[in-house]
Design a protein around this motif. Structure first.
Motif, PDB file in Angstrom:
ATOM      1  N   ILE A 243       2.750   3.701  -5.046  1.00  0.00           N
ATOM      2  CA  ILE A 243       1.946   2.810  -4.832  1.00  0.00           C
ATOM      3  C   ILE A 243       0.801   3.131  -4.455  1.00  0.00           C
ATOM      4  O   ILE A 243       1.015   4.648  -3.906  1.00  0.00           O
ATOM      5  CB  ILE A 243       2.625   2.082  -3.902  1.00  0.00           C
ATOM      6  N   THR A 244      -0.617   3.861  -4.802  1.00  0.00           N
ATOM      7  CA  THR A 244      -1.789   4.232  -4.734  1.00  0.00           C
ATOM      8  C   THR A 244      -2.333   3.690  -3.108  1.00  0.00           C
ATOM      9  O   THR A 244      -3.084   2.219  -3.988  1.00  0.00           O
ATOM     10  CB  THR A 244      -2.426   4.869  -5.869  1.00  0.00           C
ATOM     11  N   LEU A 245      -3.255   4.304  -2.852  1.00  0.00           N
ATOM     12  CA  LEU A 245      -4.077   3.253  -1.614  1.00  0.00           C
ATOM     13  C   LEU A 245      -4.653   4.532  -1.563  1.00  0.00           C
ATOM     14  O   LEU A 245      -5.652   5.321  -1.069  1.00  0.00           O
ATOM     15  CB  LEU A 245      -2.706   2.998   0.033  1.00  0.00           C
ATOM     16  N   GLU A 246      -6.115   3.552  -0.998  1.00  0.00           N
ATOM     17  CA  GLU A 246      -7.199   3.851  -0.579  1.00  0.00           C
ATOM     18  C   GLU A 246      -8.017   3.198   0.567  1.00  0.00           C
ATOM     19  O   GLU A 246      -8.343   1.976   0.071  1.00  0.00           O
ATOM     20  CB  GLU A 246      -8.290   3.952  -2.033  1.00  0.00           C
ATOM     21  N   ALA A 247      -8.511   3.569   1.354  1.00  0.00           N
ATOM     22  CA  ALA A 247      -8.596   2.204   2.303  1.00  0.00           C
ATOM     23  C   ALA A 247      -7.754   1.049   2.101  1.00  0.00           C
ATOM     24  O   ALA A 247      -8.917   0.648   3.166  1.00  0.00           O
ATOM     25  CB  ALA A 247     -10.301   2.224   1.992  1.00  0.00           C
ATOM     26  N   GLY A 248      -6.810   1.943   2.891  1.00  0.00           N
ATOM     27  CA  GLY A 248      -5.729   0.292   3.581  1.00  0.00           C
ATOM     28  C   GLY A 248      -5.762   0.128   2.016  1.00  0.00           C
ATOM     29  O   GLY A 248      -4.456  -1.910   2.579  1.00  0.00           O
ATOM     30  N   ALA A 249      -6.293  -0.367   0.863  1.00  0.00           N
ATOM     31  CA  ALA A 249      -5.955  -1.734  -0.037  1.00  0.00           C
ATOM     32  C   ALA A 249      -5.688  -0.762  -1.547  1.00  0.00           C
ATOM     33  O   ALA A 249      -5.838   0.682  -1.176  1.00  0.00           O
ATOM     34  CB  ALA A 249      -7.450  -1.577  -0.823  1.00  0.00           C
ATOM     35  N   VAL A 250      -4.141  -1.217  -2.074  1.00  0.00           N
ATOM     36  CA  VAL A 250      -3.797  -0.881  -2.952  1.00  0.00           C
ATOM     37  C   VAL A 250      -4.172  -0.850  -3.993  1.00  0.00           C
ATOM     38  O   VAL A 250      -5.358  -1.786  -4.545  1.00  0.00           O
ATOM     39  CB  VAL A 250      -2.352  -1.829  -3.159  1.00  0.00           C
TER      40      VAL A 250
ATOM     41  N   PRO B 281       1.081  -1.916   6.865  1.00  0.00           N
ATOM     42  CA  PRO B 281       1.489  -2.883   8.414  1.00  0.00           C
ATOM     43  C   PRO B 281       1.243  -4.106   7.970  1.00  0.00           C
ATOM     44  O   PRO B 281       0.193  -4.389   7.219  1.00  0.00           O
ATOM     45  CB  PRO B 281       0.253  -2.067   8.755  1.00  0.00           C
ATOM     46  N   PRO B 282       1.711  -5.427   8.348  1.00  0.00           N
ATOM     47  CA  PRO B 282       2.029  -6.644   8.528  1.00  0.00           C
ATOM     48  C   PRO B 282       0.572  -6.492   9.005  1.00  0.00           C
ATOM     49  O   PRO B 282      -0.102  -5.859   9.878  1.00  0.00           O
ATOM     50  CB  PRO B 282       2.559  -7.205   9.242  1.00  0.00           C
ATOM     51  N   GLY B 283      -0.320  -7.589   8.704  1.00  0.00           N
ATOM     52  CA  GLY B 283      -1.405  -8.257   9.094  1.00  0.00           C
ATOM     53  C   GLY B 283      -1.365  -9.109  10.332  1.00  0.00           C
ATOM     54  O   GLY B 283      -0.821  -8.894  10.842  1.00  0.00           O
ATOM     55  N   PRO B 284      -2.643  -8.629  10.536  1.00  0.00           N
ATOM     56  CA  PRO B 284      -3.010  -9.039  12.051  1.00  0.00           C
ATOM     57  C   PRO B 284      -2.818 -10.755  12.310  1.00  0.00           C
ATOM     58  O   PRO B 284      -2.666 -11.863  11.708  1.00  0.00           O
ATOM     59  CB  PRO B 284      -4.654  -9.082  13.259  1.00  0.00           C
ATOM     60  N   GLY B 285      -1.598 -10.996  13.953  1.00  0.00           N
ATOM     61  CA  GLY B 285      -1.264 -11.686  13.723  1.00  0.00           C
ATOM     62  C   GLY B 285      -0.105 -12.761  12.660  1.00  0.00           C
ATOM     63  O   GLY B 285       0.194 -13.684  12.874  1.00  0.00           O
ATOM     64  N   THR B 286       0.230 -12.101  12.340  1.00  0.00           N
ATOM     65  CA  THR B 286       1.290 -12.721  10.453  1.00  0.00           C
ATOM     66  C   THR B 286       3.128 -12.285  11.621  1.00  0.00           C
ATOM     67  O   THR B 286       3.171 -11.491  12.765  1.00  0.00           O
ATOM     68  CB  THR B 286       1.694 -11.965   9.602  1.00  0.00           C
ATOM     69  N   ARG B 287       3.998 -12.613  10.895  1.00  0.00           N
ATOM     70  CA  ARG B 287       4.714 -12.945  11.500  1.00  0.00           C
ATOM     71  C   ARG B 287       6.012 -12.329   9.869  1.00  0.00           C
ATOM     72  O   ARG B 287       5.293 -13.206   8.659  1.00  0.00           O
ATOM     73  CB  ARG B 287       6.028 -14.077  12.191  1.00  0.00           C
TER      74      ARG B 287
ATOM     75  N   PRO C 154     -13.480   8.143  13.257  1.00  0.00           N
ATOM     76  CA  PRO C 154     -12.957   7.840  14.031  1.00  0.00           C
ATOM     77  C   PRO C 154     -11.709   8.717  13.931  1.00  0.00           C
ATOM     78  O   PRO C 154     -11.233   8.167  12.903  1.00  0.00           O
ATOM     79  CB  PRO C 154     -13.379   5.779  14.265  1.00  0.00           C
ATOM     80  N   MET C 155     -10.521   8.068  14.782  1.00  0.00           N
ATOM     81  CA  MET C 155      -9.396   7.861  15.436  1.00  0.00           C
ATOM     82  C   MET C 155      -8.480   6.964  13.918  1.00  0.00           C
ATOM     83  O   MET C 155      -7.545   7.190  13.058  1.00  0.00           O
ATOM     84  CB  MET C 155      -8.710   8.119  16.081  1.00  0.00           C
ATOM     85  N   ASN C 156      -8.819   6.578  13.973  1.00  0.00           N
ATOM     86  CA  ASN C 156      -8.153   5.280  13.708  1.00  0.00           C
ATOM     87  C   ASN C 156      -8.524   4.392  12.704  1.00  0.00           C
ATOM     88  O   ASN C 156      -8.447   3.725  11.602  1.00  0.00           O
ATOM     89  CB  ASN C 156      -8.478   3.564  14.948  1.00  0.00           C
ATOM     90  N   ALA C 157     -10.072   4.775  11.866  1.00  0.00           N
ATOM     91  CA  ALA C 157     -10.266   4.595  10.686  1.00  0.00           C
ATOM     92  C   ALA C 157      -9.607   5.102   9.559  1.00  0.00           C
ATOM     93  O   ALA C 157      -8.758   6.005   9.199  1.00  0.00           O
ATOM     94  CB  ALA C 157     -11.179   5.497  10.620  1.00  0.00           C
ATOM     95  N   PRO C 158      -9.212   4.229   8.549  1.00  0.00           N
ATOM     96  CA  PRO C 158      -8.480   4.057   7.355  1.00  0.00           C
ATOM     97  C   PRO C 158      -8.565   5.466   6.775  1.00  0.00           C
ATOM     98  O   PRO C 158     -10.492   5.697   6.657  1.00  0.00           O
ATOM     99  CB  PRO C 158      -8.351   3.436   7.063  1.00  0.00           C
ATOM    100  N   SER C 159      -8.785   6.159   6.042  1.00  0.00           N
ATOM    101  CA  SER C 159      -9.088   6.926   5.343  1.00  0.00           C
ATOM    102  C   SER C 159      -9.217   7.092   4.304  1.00  0.00           C
ATOM    103  O   SER C 159      -8.714   6.743   3.631  1.00  0.00           O
ATOM    104  CB  SER C 159      -7.896   8.599   5.525  1.00  0.00           C
ATOM    105  N   SER C 160     -10.007   7.397   3.467  1.00  0.00           N
ATOM    106  CA  SER C 160     -10.685   7.091   1.885  1.00  0.00           C
ATOM    107  C   SER C 160      -9.926   7.510   0.859  1.00  0.00           C
ATOM    108  O   SER C 160     -10.745   6.975  -0.422  1.00  0.00           O
ATOM    109  CB  SER C 160     -12.010   7.367   1.054  1.00  0.00           C
ATOM    110  N   ALA C 161      -9.462   8.672   1.506  1.00  0.00           N
ATOM    111  CA  ALA C 161      -8.782   9.138   0.159  1.00  0.00           C
ATOM    112  C   ALA C 161      -7.212   8.955  -0.390  1.00  0.00           C
ATOM    113  O   ALA C 161      -6.644   8.676   0.765  1.00  0.00           O
ATOM    114  CB  ALA C 161      -8.280  10.824   1.168  1.00  0.00           C
ATOM    115  N   PRO C 162      -7.516   8.780  -1.481  1.00  0.00           N
ATOM    116  CA  PRO C 162      -5.429   8.353  -2.065  1.00  0.00           C
ATOM    117  C   PRO C 162      -4.409   8.656  -1.546  1.00  0.00           C
ATOM    118  O   PRO C 162      -4.695  10.054  -0.869  1.00  0.00           O
ATOM    119  CB  PRO C 162      -5.949   8.264  -2.847  1.00  0.00           C
TER     120      PRO C 162
END
Length: 714
Positions: free
Chosen positions: A30-37, A472-478, A4-12
């Protein structure tokens, strides 16, 4: 089937970030995979940090992912002590109601504000936190400045005309680096942004230069130095003044045409001889003479003093002497000496941060002077506890933990419990914020844009770097700036005595623009040619070159564009120094210490940073242990005028005889708000430090505290 278009990529994916957990501001990859460091390393293309990263930088993702970190506002039930998560609008209104009702009933000074060190590491706090503080207009404003660096800022104001016009050691070109009471191997520099200090120190020695350290502990920096001298805590002023006396006696002390007061300095230091310094400090008189003459004879040299000389009763005298030594040896505004930066956003020259002032008002109870609109934090507890007009009845803490990091923290802990109302902007429930009625947690460093307004002003090389948010900031954060905007606007709207409509509109305009937009405007109106567009195109940063000589006298902010070598505040304090009694045989003096894997009163709950050998122990010389029939590794009782702690002791010859050391602001062992797994062992040195021991500036004298060490009864 494609994802899906909004799914995070699993590629680093690799992104460039920045570590703003300490003053080194190291660039990160910083290396990110699936939105995680999944990886953090130093960015070798960063023109300032050059690929260096310390353990804190590697752990920056651990702070982001910490399960102990707050992500939504929480409210405390005063009757049960239980915490409940609430919505942002409710939280903003509760805090605005609490602050405004206190001001309406008791006046603006009934609200106290404390700002911790993390504020200066956040762009949003620098652009909008200051706006919130100004909107509340209280004189009861305090910060970590009066814990560790007030003498530096006050002397910069008195001598050079601006509190942040701080001379920076040109370590990359100096031949002789004299370090007094500083440990840049652990701190990565302090009021000297110097990432990769280990390599820079190696380069210094490789080109034939010398690194000389004066410190009561054989620190990490002292271990790699060309030479190290033990100095009795609190006696640094005697050594520095004696070095000046030698230079005047030898007839080699000079001053540039844009400085005045040289004769007054010569007269003031005439009686501070090397012999007197030896008796007070333990540094032999001939060594003092040699140190002075070698400093003056070096082709280029610089003296650098930091926390160890800021945090005792004569911190201002020390910092004045450091500045004067650099000036009279011809090493101010000179390559390889003490120099001034030329940042892309000049917060000094453009007046973005005020010049500062001293003594415009005084604290209500003890009459302590303000500096740059802040009172000494050593006065905070008494201003809460003492009844009368102006008593602090409500507190707002912004990313700070003064219970751990300021003098006599145990009594401040008790005082905070008696407030009518308290709120905190913080990501943790800690020793201080546990007293809050509401905690509003901002996003973390990886979730927000960053530009260093202050630390690029204090760096050993001129660079500029803008770092967009990595995540991106977490949902509902400020973001912190959004929190400050809402608190400022909602609190002011509830005041009985409203500012004028023009001032309210100006406040709204100032607090509505994002920090990134403000950086863009500041760069566009500057003269360096650096723009936000260029910085976005060069995410590793833009190299503006080494520090430049010949900026004086134009760079000075004094009214006459001359350096005041003899500020009366300091010269008058020399009589107090001269009256200090000789050392007492068998006396123990307590000093602090810092570690590369933490930063003052936080990050002690990050598992990656607390691995390895215990670092909370009291360090004590074997001879001092033997004299008291104490055993290495035993639990001992340490007592000062204000408190007592029990802690394990480690024997080491890395501290001089008569000196014991505890880490500053360490441990979360007594914090009921953290899980048992996150409570690292240790005690706070600031349950022993004394709020009545102050430098003339108002800075806390955390170093050289007289203590006794004994076995634990029973």
């Amino acid at each position: 089937m494609p994802p899906p278009m909004n799914a995070p990529s699993s590629a680093p994916v690799k992104k460039l970030g920045v570590c703003n957990l300490c003053e080194a501001i190291c660039g990160l990859e910083i290396t990110l995979e699936a939105g995680a460091v999944t990886g953090v390393r130093g960015n070798p293309d960063d023109p300032l940090s050059r690929g260096h990263v310390c353990p804190k930088g590697v752990a920056i993702a651990d702070v982001y992912a910490d399960p102990e970190r707050l992500r939504r506002p929480v409210r405390r039930d005063r009757s049960t002590g239980e915490w409940t998560e609430i919505g942002w609008d409710e939280a903003f209104d509760l805090v605005a109601d609490g602050l405004a009702s206190t001001i309406n009933a008791h006046g603006r000074d009934a609200v106290g504000i404390y700002l911790g060190n993390p504020n200066v590491h956040s762009l949003g706090s620098m652009t909008h936190g200051i706006g919130l503080v100004k909107a509340l207009r209280t004189r009861n404003t305090y910060s970590a400045t009066s814990v560790d660096q007030l003498p530096h800022q006050l002397l910069a104001h008195l001598m050079f005309g601006h509190q942040l016009l701080l001379p920076i050691p040109d370590i990359d070109r100096t031949d002789h680096f004299l370090v007094v009471g500083a440990n840049p191997m652990a701190s990565n520099g302090s009021l000297m942004t110097v990432p990769d200090f280990p390599q820079r120190a190696r380069d210094l020695k490789r080109r034939g230069g010398r690194l000389v350290v004066l410190d009561p502990r054989r620190t990490e920096t002292a271990r790699i130095a060309t030479e190290h001298h033990f100095v009795r805590p609190g006696s640094d002023a005697w050594v520095l003044l004696a070095m000046l006396q030698v230079l005047f006696a030898d007839g080699i002390a000079t001053a540039p045409a844009h400085a005045h007061g040289l004769e007054a300095v010569e007269a003031a230091v005439a009686d501070f001889t090397p012999e007197r310094a030896a008796a007070m400090s333990g540094v032999p008189a001939e060594e003092v003479r040699r140190l002075a003459r070698e400093l003056a004879a070096a082709e280029s040299a610089v003296v650098y003093g930091r926390v160890g000389v800021s945090t005792h009763e004569f911190g201002s005298v020390c910092q004045w002497a450091v500045n004067v030594l650099n000036i009279v040896t011809g090493n101010l505004d000179r390559e390889g000496g003490a120099m001034f930066t030329s940042p892309a956003i000049d917060v000094v020259g453009r007046g973005i941060i005020g010049r500062g002032h001293h003594g415009a008002w005084r604290s209500r109870v003890r009459g302590l002077p303000e500096t740059a609109s802040e009172l000494p934090v050593s006065a905070l507890r008494e201003e809460i506890e003492t009844p009368g007009e102006g008593q602090v009845r409500a507190m707002l803490t912004l990313s700070g933990n003064p219970v751990l990091s300021t003098p006599d923290g145990a009594r401040l802990d008790e005082a905070l419990a008696g407030l009518d109302f308290m709120a905190a902007v913080d990501i943790y429930l800690n020793e201080t914020t546990r007293h809050a009625d509401v905690i509003l947690p901002p996003t973390t460093a990886l979730e927000r844009d960053h530009y260093d307004l202050v630390f690029q002003t204090l760096a050993v090389r001129n660079t500029a770097r803008f770092t967009p948010a990595v995540l991106p900031p977490g949902p509902g954060t400020r973001h912190d700036w959004q929190i400050y905007r809402e608190l400022a606007l909602r609190t002011v709207a509830r005041l009985d005595r409203q500012p004028s409509r023009r001032k309210r509109l100006a406040l709204r305009a100032r607090m509505t623009a994002s920090p990134t937009r403000l950086v863009q405007l500041l760069l566009l109106s500057g003269r360096t040619g650096v723009t936000l567009r260029k910085l976005r195109a060069s995410p590793a940063g833009i190299d503006l070159g080494p520090l430049r000589a010949g900026l004086l006298p134009e760079r000075l902010q004094t009214r006459d564009h001359r350096i005041d070598l003899a500020p009366a505040l300091v010269l008058d304090d020399l009589a107090r120094l001269a009256a200090v009694p000789a050392p007492v045989e068998g006396e123990l003096l307590l000093i602090g210490r810092r570690h590369q894997k933490d930063c003052n009163a936080w990050m002690h709950n990050v598992e990656r940073l607390t691995r390895g050998r215990p670092r909370h122990h009291l360090l004590m010389h074997p001879d001092d242990l033997a004299a008291r029939a104490l055993a290495d590794g035993a639990t001992v009782r340490v007592t000062s005028r204000v408190g007592t702690v029990d802690v394990e002791v480690s024997a080491t010859e890395d501290v001089m005889r008569g000196v014991v050391s505890l880490p500053h602001g360490y441990g979360h062992a007594r914090n009921p708000g953290m899980s048992a797994a996150a409570r690292v062992p240790g005690v706070s040195i600031n349950d022993l430090t004394d709020p009545e021991r102050l430098d003339v500036s108002g800075n806390a004298a955390l170093s050289g505290v007289p203590v006794t060490v004994s076995s634990v009864p029973g």
